[in-house]
Design a protein around this motif. Structure first.
Motif, PDB file in Angstrom:
ATOM      1  N   MET A 188      33.199  28.154  29.244  1.00 59.01           N
ATOM      2  CA  MET A 188      32.018  28.498  28.469  1.00 59.01           C
ATOM      3  C   MET A 188      31.855  29.981  28.204  1.00 59.01           C
ATOM      4  O   MET A 188      31.166  30.367  27.265  1.00 59.01           O
ATOM      5  N   ALA A 190      24.961  35.726  29.909  1.00 59.64           N
ATOM      6  CA  ALA A 190      24.008  36.645  29.302  1.00 59.64           C
ATOM      7  C   ALA A 190      22.602  36.449  29.849  1.00 59.64           C
ATOM      8  O   ALA A 190      21.800  37.383  29.857  1.00 59.64           O
ATOM      9  N   ALA A 191      22.322  35.248  30.313  1.00 55.37           N
ATOM     10  CA  ALA A 191      20.968  34.953  30.773  1.00 55.37           C
ATOM     11  C   ALA A 191      20.746  35.334  32.233  1.00 55.37           C
ATOM     12  O   ALA A 191      19.613  35.350  32.709  1.00 55.37           O
ATOM     13  N   GLY A 236      26.605  33.156  22.010  1.00 59.60           N
ATOM     14  CA  GLY A 236      25.794  32.478  23.017  1.00 59.60           C
ATOM     15  C   GLY A 236      24.314  32.734  22.782  1.00 59.60           C
ATOM     16  O   GLY A 236      23.908  33.822  22.359  1.00 59.60           O
ATOM     17  N   PHE A 237      23.514  31.730  23.071  1.00 61.00           N
ATOM     18  CA  PHE A 237      22.080  31.782  22.782  1.00 61.00           C
ATOM     19  C   PHE A 237      21.392  32.987  23.423  1.00 61.00           C
ATOM     20  O   PHE A 237      20.677  33.738  22.768  1.00 61.00           O
ATOM     21  N   ALA A 238      21.629  33.177  24.705  1.00 62.89           N
ATOM     22  CA  ALA A 238      20.919  34.234  25.418  1.00 62.89           C
ATOM     23  C   ALA A 238      21.328  35.627  24.936  1.00 62.89           C
ATOM     24  O   ALA A 238      20.557  36.570  25.041  1.00 62.89           O
ATOM     25  N   ALA A 239      22.532  35.735  24.401  1.00 62.65           N
ATOM     26  CA  ALA A 239      23.032  37.045  23.991  1.00 62.65           C
ATOM     27  C   ALA A 239      22.607  37.414  22.568  1.00 62.65           C
ATOM     28  O   ALA A 239      22.751  38.561  22.154  1.00 62.65           O
ATOM     29  N   PHE A 294      29.997  23.438  18.792  1.00 58.80           N
ATOM     30  CA  PHE A 294      30.101  24.349  19.932  1.00 58.80           C
ATOM     31  C   PHE A 294      28.747  24.518  20.605  1.00 58.80           C
ATOM     32  O   PHE A 294      28.614  24.397  21.823  1.00 58.80           O
ATOM     33  N   ARG A 329      25.003  27.987  35.983  1.00 53.57           N
ATOM     34  CA  ARG A 329      23.774  27.253  35.699  1.00 53.57           C
ATOM     35  C   ARG A 329      23.037  27.788  34.475  1.00 53.57           C
ATOM     36  O   ARG A 329      22.452  27.028  33.712  1.00 53.57           O
ATOM     37  N   LYS A 330      23.057  29.110  34.266  1.00 51.20           N
ATOM     38  CA  LYS A 330      22.214  29.689  33.235  1.00 51.20           C
ATOM     39  C   LYS A 330      22.973  30.386  32.116  1.00 51.20           C
ATOM     40  O   LYS A 330      22.384  30.720  31.088  1.00 51.20           O
ATOM     41  N   ARG A 386      33.792  33.794  25.479  1.00 53.90           N
ATOM     42  CA  ARG A 386      33.277  34.624  24.385  1.00 53.90           C
ATOM     43  C   ARG A 386      32.520  35.841  24.889  1.00 53.90           C
ATOM     44  O   ARG A 386      32.228  36.744  24.117  1.00 53.90           O
ATOM     45  N   ASN A 387      32.161  35.833  26.158  1.00 53.53           N
ATOM     46  CA  ASN A 387      31.471  36.993  26.706  1.00 53.53           C
ATOM     47  C   ASN A 387      32.422  37.992  27.363  1.00 53.53           C
ATOM     48  O   ASN A 387      31.979  38.988  27.938  1.00 53.53           O
ATOM     49  N   ILE A 402      24.764  32.263  17.339  1.00 53.82           N
ATOM     50  CA  ILE A 402      24.710  31.625  18.661  1.00 53.82           C
ATOM     51  C   ILE A 402      26.067  31.042  19.019  1.00 53.82           C
ATOM     52  O   ILE A 402      26.510  31.139  20.166  1.00 53.82           O
ATOM     53  N   TYR A 441      27.507  21.609  22.726  1.00 56.01           N
ATOM     54  CA  TYR A 441      28.133  21.377  24.015  1.00 56.01           C
ATOM     55  C   TYR A 441      27.894  22.533  24.981  1.00 56.01           C
ATOM     56  O   TYR A 441      27.936  22.356  26.190  1.00 56.01           O
ATOM     57  N   MET A 442      27.624  23.725  24.457  1.00 59.04           N
ATOM     58  CA  MET A 442      27.537  24.895  25.317  1.00 59.04           C
ATOM     59  C   MET A 442      26.121  25.292  25.679  1.00 59.04           C
ATOM     60  O   MET A 442      25.908  25.974  26.679  1.00 59.04           O
ATOM     61  N   GLU A 443      25.166  24.948  24.868  1.00 57.25           N
ATOM     62  CA  GLU A 443      23.835  25.513  25.052  1.00 57.25           C
ATOM     63  C   GLU A 443      22.827  24.522  25.607  1.00 57.25           C
ATOM     64  O   GLU A 443      21.628  24.806  25.632  1.00 57.25           O
ATOM     65  N   ARG A 454      22.203  23.891  28.556  1.00 57.68           N
ATOM     66  CA  ARG A 454      21.524  24.467  29.730  1.00 57.68           C
ATOM     67  C   ARG A 454      20.436  25.455  29.336  1.00 57.68           C
ATOM     68  O   ARG A 454      19.643  25.863  30.177  1.00 57.68           O
ATOM     69  N   ASN A 455      20.415  25.899  28.095  1.00 57.54           N
ATOM     70  CA  ASN A 455      19.368  26.814  27.656  1.00 57.54           C
ATOM     71  C   ASN A 455      18.183  26.095  27.008  1.00 57.54           C
ATOM     72  O   ASN A 455      17.250  26.748  26.537  1.00 57.54           O
TER      73      ASN A 455
END
Lengths: 195, 195
Positions: A110, A30-31, B28-31, B106, A26-27, A113-114, B24, B109-111, B113-114
DNA sequence: GTCTATAGCTTGATAGAC
DNA sequence: GTCTATCAAGCTATAGAC
Protein backbone atom coordinates in the motif's frame (compact mmCIF):
# COMPACT_ATOMS: atom_id res chain seq x y z
CA UNK A 1 29.07 2.40 35.00
CA UNK A 2 25.57 2.80 36.29
CA UNK A 3 23.00 3.37 33.61
CA UNK A 4 21.27 6.69 33.55
CA UNK A 5 17.73 6.51 34.80
CA UNK A 6 15.27 6.23 31.92
CA UNK A 7 17.88 4.87 29.54
CA UNK A 8 16.61 2.13 27.22
CA UNK A 9 18.57 2.61 24.03
CA UNK A 10 18.88 -1.01 23.07
CA UNK A 11 15.16 -1.64 23.00
CA UNK A 12 13.70 1.73 22.00
CA UNK A 13 14.92 1.41 18.41
CA UNK A 14 13.12 -1.88 17.68
CA UNK A 15 10.07 -0.66 19.57
CA UNK A 16 9.86 2.35 17.29
CA UNK A 17 9.86 0.11 14.22
CA UNK A 18 7.22 -2.16 15.75
CA UNK A 19 4.94 0.72 16.73
CA UNK A 20 5.34 2.42 13.37
CA UNK A 21 4.54 -0.80 11.52
CA UNK A 22 1.35 -1.33 13.45
CA UNK A 23 0.17 2.27 13.13
CA UNK A 24 1.06 2.67 9.45
CA UNK A 25 -0.69 -0.59 8.57
CA UNK A 26 -3.82 0.56 10.34
CA UNK A 27 -3.98 4.22 9.31
CA UNK A 28 -1.63 4.72 6.38
CA UNK A 29 1.77 6.37 6.32
CA UNK A 30 0.65 9.92 5.69
CA UNK A 31 -2.00 9.74 8.37
CA UNK A 32 0.35 8.57 11.12
CA UNK A 33 2.15 11.28 13.08
CA UNK A 34 5.49 11.05 14.80
CA UNK A 35 3.74 11.98 18.04
CA UNK A 36 1.51 8.93 17.76
CA UNK A 37 4.46 6.64 17.22
CA UNK A 38 6.25 8.22 20.18
CA UNK A 39 3.20 7.86 22.39
CA UNK A 40 2.92 4.19 21.46
CA UNK A 41 6.57 3.63 22.38
CA UNK A 42 6.29 5.71 25.52
CA UNK A 43 8.76 8.47 24.68
CA UNK A 44 8.45 12.06 23.54
CA UNK A 45 8.35 12.83 19.83
CA UNK A 46 11.80 14.38 19.80
CA UNK A 47 13.40 11.22 21.15
CA UNK A 48 12.47 9.32 17.97
CA UNK A 49 15.10 11.26 16.07
CA UNK A 50 17.85 9.58 18.06
CA UNK A 51 16.99 6.38 16.16
CA UNK A 52 15.72 7.45 12.78
CA UNK A 53 16.82 10.35 10.57
CA UNK A 54 13.29 11.13 9.39
CA UNK A 55 9.84 9.72 8.70
CA UNK A 56 10.63 8.69 5.13
CA UNK A 57 13.58 6.57 6.23
CA UNK A 58 11.36 4.90 8.80
CA UNK A 59 8.98 3.77 6.07
CA UNK A 60 11.81 2.66 3.83
CA UNK A 61 13.45 0.65 6.64
CA UNK A 62 10.19 -1.16 7.35
CA UNK A 63 9.69 -2.10 3.72
CA UNK A 64 13.30 -3.09 3.12
CA UNK A 65 13.32 -5.27 6.20
CA UNK A 66 10.14 -7.01 5.05
CA UNK A 67 11.49 -7.73 1.58
CA UNK A 68 14.86 -8.90 2.86
CA UNK A 69 13.26 -11.21 5.38
CA UNK A 70 11.06 -12.57 2.61
CA UNK A 71 14.00 -13.39 0.36
CA UNK A 72 16.04 -14.83 3.24
CA UNK A 73 13.13 -16.98 4.39
CA UNK A 74 12.68 -18.44 0.93
CA UNK A 75 16.41 -19.22 0.78
CA UNK A 76 16.06 -21.18 4.03
CA UNK A 77 12.97 -23.05 2.81
CA UNK A 78 13.08 -26.73 1.79
CA UNK A 79 12.13 -26.58 -1.87
CA UNK A 80 11.72 -30.01 -3.39
CA UNK A 81 13.23 -31.02 -6.69
CA UNK A 82 10.66 -31.15 -9.46
CA UNK A 83 8.97 -27.96 -10.72
CA UNK A 84 5.69 -29.25 -9.30
CA UNK A 85 7.21 -29.73 -5.85
CA UNK A 86 8.87 -26.34 -6.06
CA UNK A 87 5.63 -24.67 -7.04
CA UNK A 88 3.84 -26.25 -4.09
CA UNK A 89 6.65 -25.17 -1.77
CA UNK A 90 6.44 -21.63 -3.12
CA UNK A 91 2.66 -21.37 -2.85
CA UNK A 92 2.57 -22.66 0.70
CA UNK A 93 5.58 -20.58 1.71
CA UNK A 94 4.08 -17.41 0.27
CA UNK A 95 0.81 -17.84 2.15
CA UNK A 96 2.51 -18.83 5.39
CA UNK A 97 5.09 -16.05 5.34
CA UNK A 98 2.61 -13.29 4.56
CA UNK A 99 -0.09 -14.49 6.94
CA UNK A 100 2.49 -14.31 9.73
CA UNK A 101 3.22 -10.65 8.91
CA UNK A 102 -0.05 -8.98 7.97
CA UNK A 103 1.05 -5.46 8.89
CA UNK A 104 4.34 -5.55 6.99
CA UNK A 105 2.63 -7.16 4.00
CA UNK A 106 -0.08 -4.53 3.93
CA UNK A 107 2.48 -1.73 4.11
CA UNK A 108 4.61 -3.23 1.37
CA UNK A 109 1.69 -3.23 -1.04
CA UNK A 110 0.00 0.00 0.00
CA UNK A 111 2.75 2.45 0.74
CA UNK A 112 4.97 2.13 -2.32
CA UNK A 113 3.66 5.46 -3.54
CA UNK A 114 4.88 7.19 -0.41
CA UNK A 115 8.49 6.19 -1.04
CA UNK A 116 10.81 8.75 -2.53
CA UNK A 117 12.02 7.71 -6.00
CA UNK A 118 15.36 6.28 -4.94
CA UNK A 119 13.83 4.27 -2.10
CA UNK A 120 11.05 3.11 -4.40
CA UNK A 121 13.57 1.79 -6.89
CA UNK A 122 15.39 -0.20 -4.23
CA UNK A 123 12.22 -1.83 -2.92
CA UNK A 124 11.05 -2.61 -6.44
CA UNK A 125 14.38 -4.32 -7.14
CA UNK A 126 13.87 -6.57 -4.14
CA UNK A 127 10.32 -7.34 -5.18
CA UNK A 128 11.47 -8.22 -8.68
CA UNK A 129 13.95 -10.69 -7.23
CA UNK A 130 11.10 -12.39 -5.43
CA UNK A 131 8.86 -12.49 -8.49
CA UNK A 132 11.74 -13.93 -10.48
CA UNK A 133 11.83 -16.92 -8.15
CA UNK A 134 8.29 -17.90 -9.06
CA UNK A 135 8.77 -17.10 -12.73
CA UNK A 136 11.87 -19.32 -12.75
CA UNK A 137 9.86 -22.23 -11.42
CA UNK A 138 7.14 -21.67 -14.01
CA UNK A 139 9.71 -21.45 -16.83
CA UNK A 140 11.42 -24.63 -15.78
CA UNK A 141 8.13 -26.46 -15.52
CA UNK A 142 6.98 -25.15 -18.89
CA UNK A 143 10.19 -26.25 -20.56
CA UNK A 144 9.78 -29.68 -19.00
CA UNK A 145 6.19 -29.88 -20.21
CA UNK A 146 4.82 -30.17 -16.68
CA UNK A 147 3.09 -26.79 -16.79
CA UNK A 148 1.10 -25.21 -19.60
CA UNK A 149 1.61 -21.47 -19.19
CA UNK A 150 1.25 -19.27 -22.28
CA UNK A 151 3.06 -16.36 -20.60
CA UNK A 152 5.20 -16.95 -17.52
CA UNK A 153 5.41 -13.28 -16.53
CA UNK A 154 1.65 -12.93 -16.56
CA UNK A 155 1.11 -16.20 -14.71
CA UNK A 156 3.62 -15.04 -12.09
CA UNK A 157 1.68 -11.86 -11.45
CA UNK A 158 -1.65 -13.71 -11.41
CA UNK A 159 -0.52 -16.33 -8.91
CA UNK A 160 1.19 -13.88 -6.57
CA UNK A 161 -1.90 -11.66 -6.53
CA UNK A 162 -4.09 -14.66 -5.78
CA UNK A 163 -1.87 -15.93 -2.98
CA UNK A 164 -1.31 -12.55 -1.35
CA UNK A 165 -5.05 -12.02 -1.42
CA UNK A 166 -5.38 -14.49 1.44
CA UNK A 167 -4.24 -11.71 3.75
CA UNK A 168 -7.31 -9.62 2.96
CA UNK A 169 -9.79 -12.08 4.42
CA UNK A 170 -8.03 -14.73 6.54
CA UNK A 171 -8.54 -14.44 10.29
CA UNK A 172 -6.75 -16.57 12.87
CA UNK A 173 -9.22 -18.89 14.54
CA UNK A 174 -11.76 -18.45 11.75
CA UNK A 175 -13.71 -21.02 9.81
CA UNK A 176 -10.71 -22.52 8.00
CA UNK A 177 -7.33 -23.59 9.37
CA UNK A 178 -4.21 -22.21 7.74
CA UNK A 179 -3.28 -25.68 6.56
CA UNK A 180 -6.66 -26.10 4.89
CA UNK A 181 -6.36 -22.69 3.21
CA UNK A 182 -2.87 -23.58 1.99
CA UNK A 183 -4.14 -26.84 0.55
CA UNK A 184 -7.10 -25.32 -1.27
CA UNK A 185 -5.01 -22.51 -2.72
CA UNK A 186 -2.28 -24.90 -3.74
CA UNK A 187 -4.87 -26.97 -5.58
CA UNK A 188 -6.11 -23.91 -7.46
CA UNK A 189 -2.56 -22.86 -8.31
CA UNK A 190 -1.68 -26.35 -9.50
CA UNK A 191 -4.72 -26.66 -11.70
CA UNK A 192 -4.35 -23.14 -13.09
CA UNK A 193 -0.94 -23.98 -14.58
CA UNK A 194 -0.99 -27.73 -15.08
CA UNK A 195 0.01 -29.07 -18.47
CA UNK B 1 -30.77 36.00 -16.41
CA UNK B 2 -27.19 36.60 -17.36
CA UNK B 3 -24.73 34.39 -15.60
CA UNK B 4 -22.27 35.98 -13.25
CA UNK B 5 -18.76 36.14 -14.64
CA UNK B 6 -16.61 33.24 -13.43
CA UNK B 7 -19.60 31.08 -12.63
CA UNK B 8 -19.22 27.43 -13.58
CA UNK B 9 -21.35 25.59 -11.08
CA UNK B 10 -22.50 22.81 -13.36
CA UNK B 11 -19.01 21.64 -14.22
CA UNK B 12 -16.99 22.47 -11.13
CA UNK B 13 -18.60 19.71 -9.08
CA UNK B 14 -17.66 16.88 -11.42
CA UNK B 15 -14.24 18.39 -11.93
CA UNK B 16 -13.61 18.28 -8.18
CA UNK B 17 -14.44 14.58 -8.10
CA UNK B 18 -12.20 13.91 -11.09
CA UNK B 19 -9.25 15.84 -9.68
CA UNK B 20 -9.63 14.27 -6.26
CA UNK B 21 -9.76 10.79 -7.75
CA UNK B 22 -6.57 11.31 -9.69
CA UNK B 23 -4.67 12.87 -6.78
CA UNK B 24 -5.85 10.39 -4.14
CA UNK B 25 -4.96 7.45 -6.36
CA UNK B 26 -1.48 8.85 -6.88
CA UNK B 27 -0.65 10.10 -3.38
CA UNK B 28 -3.12 8.58 -0.95
CA UNK B 29 -6.09 10.21 0.74
CA UNK B 30 -4.30 11.51 3.81
CA UNK B 31 -1.47 12.99 1.75
CA UNK B 32 -3.73 14.98 -0.56
CA UNK B 33 -4.68 18.47 0.59
CA UNK B 34 -7.80 20.39 -0.26
CA UNK B 35 -5.58 23.11 -1.66
CA UNK B 36 -4.04 20.66 -4.13
CA UNK B 37 -7.44 19.56 -5.33
CA UNK B 38 -8.54 23.17 -5.68
CA UNK B 39 -5.41 24.08 -7.64
CA UNK B 40 -6.02 21.17 -10.01
CA UNK B 41 -9.58 22.33 -10.60
CA UNK B 42 -8.51 25.95 -10.92
CA UNK B 43 -10.39 27.44 -7.97
CA UNK B 44 -9.46 28.51 -4.48
CA UNK B 45 -9.65 26.01 -1.63
CA UNK B 46 -12.67 27.64 -0.03
CA UNK B 47 -14.72 27.18 -3.20
CA UNK B 48 -14.57 23.38 -2.85
CA UNK B 49 -16.92 23.59 0.10
CA UNK B 50 -19.72 24.78 -2.14
CA UNK B 51 -19.78 21.26 -3.59
CA UNK B 52 -18.70 18.94 -0.82
CA UNK B 53 -19.36 19.11 2.92
CA UNK B 54 -15.92 17.85 3.88
CA UNK B 55 -12.94 15.76 2.83
CA UNK B 56 -14.30 12.51 4.26
CA UNK B 57 -17.50 12.80 2.24
CA UNK B 58 -15.44 13.40 -0.87
CA UNK B 59 -13.66 10.06 -0.36
CA UNK B 60 -16.89 8.27 0.41
CA UNK B 61 -18.61 9.67 -2.68
CA UNK B 62 -15.76 8.50 -4.90
CA UNK B 63 -15.86 4.98 -3.50
CA UNK B 64 -19.64 4.71 -3.52
CA UNK B 65 -19.81 5.89 -7.11
CA UNK B 66 -17.23 3.31 -8.12
CA UNK B 67 -19.05 0.43 -6.45
CA UNK B 68 -22.45 1.49 -7.76
CA UNK B 69 -21.13 1.81 -11.31
CA UNK B 70 -19.58 -1.64 -10.93
CA UNK B 71 -22.84 -3.24 -9.88
CA UNK B 72 -24.82 -1.37 -12.53
CA UNK B 73 -22.36 -2.32 -15.26
CA UNK B 74 -22.62 -5.99 -14.36
CA UNK B 75 -26.40 -5.75 -14.47
CA UNK B 76 -26.15 -4.42 -18.01
CA UNK B 77 -23.69 -7.12 -19.09
CA UNK B 78 -24.70 -10.02 -21.34
CA UNK B 79 -24.14 -13.01 -19.11
CA UNK B 80 -24.63 -16.28 -20.93
CA UNK B 81 -26.68 -19.15 -19.57
CA UNK B 82 -24.50 -21.96 -18.28
CA UNK B 83 -22.32 -21.48 -15.19
CA UNK B 84 -19.24 -21.79 -17.40
CA UNK B 85 -20.45 -19.04 -19.72
CA UNK B 86 -21.35 -16.88 -16.75
CA UNK B 87 -17.95 -17.38 -15.19
CA UNK B 88 -16.24 -16.37 -18.40
CA UNK B 89 -18.49 -13.31 -18.68
CA UNK B 90 -17.67 -12.36 -15.09
CA UNK B 91 -13.91 -12.82 -15.45
CA UNK B 92 -13.72 -10.79 -18.63
CA UNK B 93 -16.09 -8.14 -17.29
CA UNK B 94 -14.10 -7.78 -14.07
CA UNK B 95 -10.81 -7.25 -15.90
CA UNK B 96 -12.33 -4.90 -18.47
CA UNK B 97 -14.25 -2.77 -15.97
CA UNK B 98 -11.33 -2.32 -13.59
CA UNK B 99 -8.71 -1.72 -16.27
CA UNK B 100 -10.88 1.13 -17.55
CA UNK B 101 -10.88 2.75 -14.08
CA UNK B 102 -7.45 2.27 -12.55
CA UNK B 103 -7.66 5.26 -10.20
CA UNK B 104 -11.07 4.42 -8.77
CA UNK B 105 -10.08 0.78 -8.42
CA UNK B 106 -6.91 1.65 -6.58
CA UNK B 107 -8.75 3.96 -4.22
CA UNK B 108 -11.45 1.38 -3.52
CA UNK B 109 -8.87 -1.15 -2.38
CA UNK B 110 -6.42 1.17 -0.63
CA UNK B 111 -8.49 3.76 1.15
CA UNK B 112 -11.02 1.64 3.00
CA UNK B 113 -9.16 2.30 6.22
CA UNK B 114 -9.64 6.05 5.83
CA UNK B 115 -13.41 5.74 5.80
CA UNK B 116 -15.26 6.53 8.97
CA UNK B 117 -17.05 3.46 10.40
CA UNK B 118 -20.48 4.20 8.98
CA UNK B 119 -19.13 4.95 5.51
CA UNK B 120 -16.92 1.87 5.67
CA UNK B 121 -19.92 -0.32 6.42
CA UNK B 122 -21.84 1.05 3.44
CA UNK B 123 -18.97 0.45 1.02
CA UNK B 124 -18.39 -3.03 2.41
CA UNK B 125 -22.05 -3.85 1.86
CA UNK B 126 -21.74 -2.89 -1.81
CA UNK B 127 -18.55 -4.90 -2.15
CA UNK B 128 -20.25 -7.92 -0.61
CA UNK B 129 -23.05 -7.67 -3.16
CA UNK B 130 -20.45 -7.85 -5.90
CA UNK B 131 -18.62 -10.80 -4.37
CA UNK B 132 -21.94 -12.59 -3.98
CA UNK B 133 -22.42 -12.45 -7.75
CA UNK B 134 -19.28 -14.50 -8.34
CA UNK B 135 -19.99 -16.82 -5.44
CA UNK B 136 -23.46 -17.45 -6.83
CA UNK B 137 -22.00 -18.52 -10.16
CA UNK B 138 -19.53 -20.84 -8.43
CA UNK B 139 -22.26 -22.35 -6.26
CA UNK B 140 -24.51 -23.00 -9.22
CA UNK B 141 -21.67 -24.57 -11.16
CA UNK B 142 -20.64 -26.71 -8.22
CA UNK B 143 -24.17 -27.97 -7.71
CA UNK B 144 -24.34 -28.82 -11.42
CA UNK B 145 -21.03 -30.66 -11.22
CA UNK B 146 -19.39 -28.34 -13.75
CA UNK B 147 -16.99 -26.86 -11.20
CA UNK B 148 -15.03 -28.58 -8.45
CA UNK B 149 -14.67 -25.97 -5.72
CA UNK B 150 -14.19 -27.21 -2.15
CA UNK B 151 -15.13 -23.82 -0.68
CA UNK B 152 -17.01 -21.28 -2.79
CA UNK B 153 -16.32 -18.33 -0.48
CA UNK B 154 -12.60 -18.96 -0.59
CA UNK B 155 -12.57 -19.50 -4.35
CA UNK B 156 -14.47 -16.23 -4.76
CA UNK B 157 -11.82 -14.32 -2.86
CA UNK B 158 -8.99 -16.05 -4.69
CA UNK B 159 -10.40 -15.37 -8.15
CA UNK B 160 -11.27 -11.73 -7.46
CA UNK B 161 -7.78 -11.10 -6.06
CA UNK B 162 -6.22 -12.70 -9.11
CA UNK B 163 -8.36 -10.76 -11.58
CA UNK B 164 -8.01 -7.41 -9.84
CA UNK B 165 -4.25 -7.96 -9.78
CA UNK B 166 -4.17 -7.20 -13.50
CA UNK B 167 -4.43 -3.52 -12.58
CA UNK B 168 -1.07 -3.60 -10.79
CA UNK B 169 0.95 -4.41 -13.89
CA UNK B 170 -1.10 -3.89 -17.06
CA UNK B 171 -0.15 -0.89 -19.16
CA UNK B 172 -2.06 0.31 -22.21
CA UNK B 173 0.02 -0.25 -25.32
CA UNK B 174 2.28 -2.73 -23.55
CA UNK B 175 3.41 -6.18 -24.61
CA UNK B 176 -0.02 -7.80 -24.38
CA UNK B 177 -3.37 -6.63 -25.70
CA UNK B 178 -6.26 -6.45 -23.28
CA UNK B 179 -8.07 -9.17 -25.20
CA UNK B 180 -5.06 -11.48 -24.87
CA UNK B 181 -4.80 -10.75 -21.15
CA UNK B 182 -8.50 -11.48 -20.72
CA UNK B 183 -8.13 -14.76 -22.55
CA UNK B 184 -5.11 -15.96 -20.58
CA UNK B 185 -6.70 -15.03 -17.25
CA UNK B 186 -9.97 -16.62 -18.23
CA UNK B 187 -8.11 -19.83 -19.00
CA UNK B 188 -6.44 -19.80 -15.58
CA UNK B 189 -9.76 -19.11 -13.87
CA UNK B 190 -11.49 -21.87 -15.79
CA UNK B 191 -8.82 -24.44 -15.04
CA UNK B 192 -8.59 -23.42 -11.38
CA UNK B 193 -12.23 -24.33 -10.78
CA UNK B 194 -13.04 -26.91 -13.43
CA UNK B 195 -14.71 -30.15 -12.30
C1' DG C 1 18.98 8.82 26.32
C1' DT C 2 15.20 11.45 27.06
C1' DC C 3 12.87 15.60 28.14
C1' DT C 4 10.65 20.28 27.36
C1' DA C 5 9.95 23.90 24.39
C1' DT C 6 9.43 25.74 20.17
C1' DA C 7 10.48 27.23 15.28
C1' DG C 8 8.45 27.30 11.01
C1' DC C 9 4.87 25.46 8.18
C1' DT C 10 0.71 23.38 6.55
C1' DT C 11 -3.72 21.69 7.38
C1' DG C 12 -9.23 21.56 7.03
C1' DA C 13 -12.65 24.55 7.25
C1' DT C 14 -15.18 29.20 7.75
C1' DA C 15 -16.55 34.32 7.21
C1' DG C 16 -17.51 38.04 4.61
C1' DA C 17 -16.58 40.93 0.38
C1' DC C 18 -17.97 41.09 -4.30
C1' DG D 1 -20.14 31.12 -7.45
C1' DT D 2 -15.77 32.47 -6.28
C1' DC D 3 -12.16 34.95 -3.83
C1' DT D 4 -9.34 36.73 -0.03
C1' DA D 5 -8.22 36.40 4.50
C1' DT D 6 -7.99 33.97 8.41
C1' DC D 7 -8.52 30.73 12.50
C1' DA D 8 -7.30 27.06 15.46
C1' DA D 9 -5.04 22.99 15.30
C1' DG D 10 -1.60 19.93 14.16
C1' DC D 11 2.60 18.78 11.69
C1' DT D 12 8.01 17.47 11.30
C1' DA D 13 12.11 18.38 13.01
C1' DT D 14 15.51 20.78 16.00
C1' DA D 15 17.81 23.04 20.23
C1' DG D 16 19.27 22.91 24.61
C1' DA D 17 18.55 21.44 29.58
C1' DC D 18 19.42 17.56 32.45
Amino acid sequence: MARKSGSHGEITGPRILAAAERLIARKGFAAVTMREIAREVGVQAGALYLYIPDKQTLLFDLMRRHMEELLAAWEAEPKGETPLEQLEAFARFHIRFHLARPDATFISYMELRNLEPENFARIEALRKRYEDILEGILKEGSAAGVFRVPDTKLATMALIAMLTGVNTWYREGGRLSRERVERIYWNMVRRAVKG
